[in-house]
Design an enzyme around this catalytic site. Structure first.
Site, PDB file in Angstrom:
ATOM      1  N   SER A  34       0.849  -1.193   0.000  1.00  0.00           N
ATOM      2  CA  SER A  34       0.000   0.000   0.000  1.00  0.00           C
ATOM      3  C   SER A  34       0.884   1.243   0.000  1.00  0.00           C
ATOM      4  O   SER A  34       2.063   1.164  -0.333  1.00  0.00           O
ATOM      5  CB  SER A  34      -0.940  -0.036   1.218  1.00  0.00           C
ATOM      6  OG  SER A  34      -1.941   0.934   1.090  1.00  0.00           O
ATOM      7  N   ASN A  35       0.337   2.381   0.343  1.00  0.00           N
ATOM      8  CA  ASN A  35       1.116   3.627   0.380  1.00  0.00           C
ATOM      9  C   ASN A  35       0.610   4.506   1.515  1.00  0.00           C
ATOM     10  O   ASN A  35      -0.326   4.132   2.233  1.00  0.00           O
ATOM     11  CB  ASN A  35       1.044   4.337  -0.978  1.00  0.00           C
ATOM     12  CG  ASN A  35      -0.378   4.681  -1.345  1.00  0.00           C
ATOM     13  OD1 ASN A  35      -1.039   5.489  -0.702  1.00  0.00           O
ATOM     14  ND2 ASN A  35      -0.890   4.027  -2.389  1.00  0.00           N
ATOM     15  N   ARG A  36       1.222   5.675   1.672  1.00  0.00           N
ATOM     16  CA  ARG A  36       0.949   6.510   2.850  1.00  0.00           C
ATOM     17  C   ARG A  36      -0.241   7.454   2.703  1.00  0.00           C
ATOM     18  O   ARG A  36      -0.428   8.341   3.517  1.00  0.00           O
ATOM     19  CB  ARG A  36       2.191   7.336   3.206  1.00  0.00           C
ATOM     20  CG  ARG A  36       3.348   6.502   3.689  1.00  0.00           C
ATOM     21  CD  ARG A  36       4.491   7.403   4.129  1.00  0.00           C
ATOM     22  NE  ARG A  36       5.647   6.637   4.538  1.00  0.00           N
ATOM     23  CZ  ARG A  36       5.788   6.094   5.739  1.00  0.00           C
ATOM     24  NH1 ARG A  36       4.848   6.237   6.656  1.00  0.00           N
ATOM     25  NH2 ARG A  36       6.876   5.405   6.022  1.00  0.00           N
TER      26      ARG A  36
END
Ligand code: CTP
Length: 210
Positions: free
Chosen positions: A21-23
């Site tokens: 995933s990402n931030r």
């Protein structure tokens, strides 16, 4: 107007307990959905997993992966007047999803990834006359050049260029909104709510001139 907004990250499953995933926190997308709703528009919010309250008076569609988001957006795209892709959609997912938890082994581990569908590029190809597409370009370098390239490649009407050199998840933002006609509006620095309100004002005003 009927406006569909996407927000948040996607999660790309690797095994039953892990994902890529990402931030992205979803704050900007949610602020845009609320600003559009408050301006009287009929809003659908397609959201990846975030820790934010579901806004009232919007049609809320929770999704997990880029493929889920693509399915939700493409199934609703045809009757939208505007689609704003604020989500940080993963560009890659694991080529293989393991049914059992991957066990560690000695030495290096290599993960094979494959491309996800570029939702916004797909929307750009199927855009009907009068429909408006707004993309986001989160960049750590060459902000305007990269954003303008995306606007043209993906057949967009506007792109919100957003420097993430300091990372995702801040409460204030500066967005440079580029229009396909060459228009340029610098919004902020301001709270995401104020940036979102201004962005909605500009993109819903005919020709983007205010
Ligand atoms: N986007 C999308 N589907 C994807 C990836 C991105 O719809 N699979 C959308 C994002 O929501 C955003 C825009 O495309 O509105 C910009 O995404 P980005 O990944 O930064 O652009 P790319 O053209 O993929 O360029 P690069 O990876 O080189 O930054």
């Amino acid at each position: 107007m009927k406006i569909l907004v996407t927000a948040g990250p996607t999660r790309e499953k690797l095994d039953p307990v892990r994902f890529l995933s990402n931030r992205s926190t979803g704050k900007m997308g949610y602020a845009i959905a609320c600003a559009a709703r408050d301006a009287g528009h009929d809003v659908t919010l397609v959201s990846g997993p975030v820790a934010l309250a579901v806004p009232g008076n919007v049609c809320f569609v929770p999704v997990e992966s880029a493929a889920d988001m693509a399915e939700a957006v493409f199934s609703k795209a045809a009757d939208q007047d505007m689609i704003i892709m604020a989500a940080a959609v993963a560009d890659y997912r694991p080529s293989q999803v393991e049914e059992q938890k991957i066990k560690k082994q000695d030495g290096e581990f290599f993960l094979r990834l494959e491309r996800t569908t570029d939702i916004l590029a797909g929307l750009g190809k199927m855009k009907r006359p009068g429909q408006l597409l707004v993309g986001f370009a989160a960049e750590t370098e060459n902000l305007l050049e990269n954003a303008r390239g995306k606007l043209e490649r993906k057949n967009l009407d506007f792109i919100a260029a957003n420097s993430v050199a300091d990372g995702f998840g801040t409460d204030t933002d500066t967005v440079i909104l580029l229009g396909r006609d060459g228009g340029k509006n610098i919004i902020g620095p301001a709270s995401k709510q104020i940036v979102a309100k201004k962005l909605i004002e500009i993109v819903t005003t005919p020709k983007g001139n205010i």
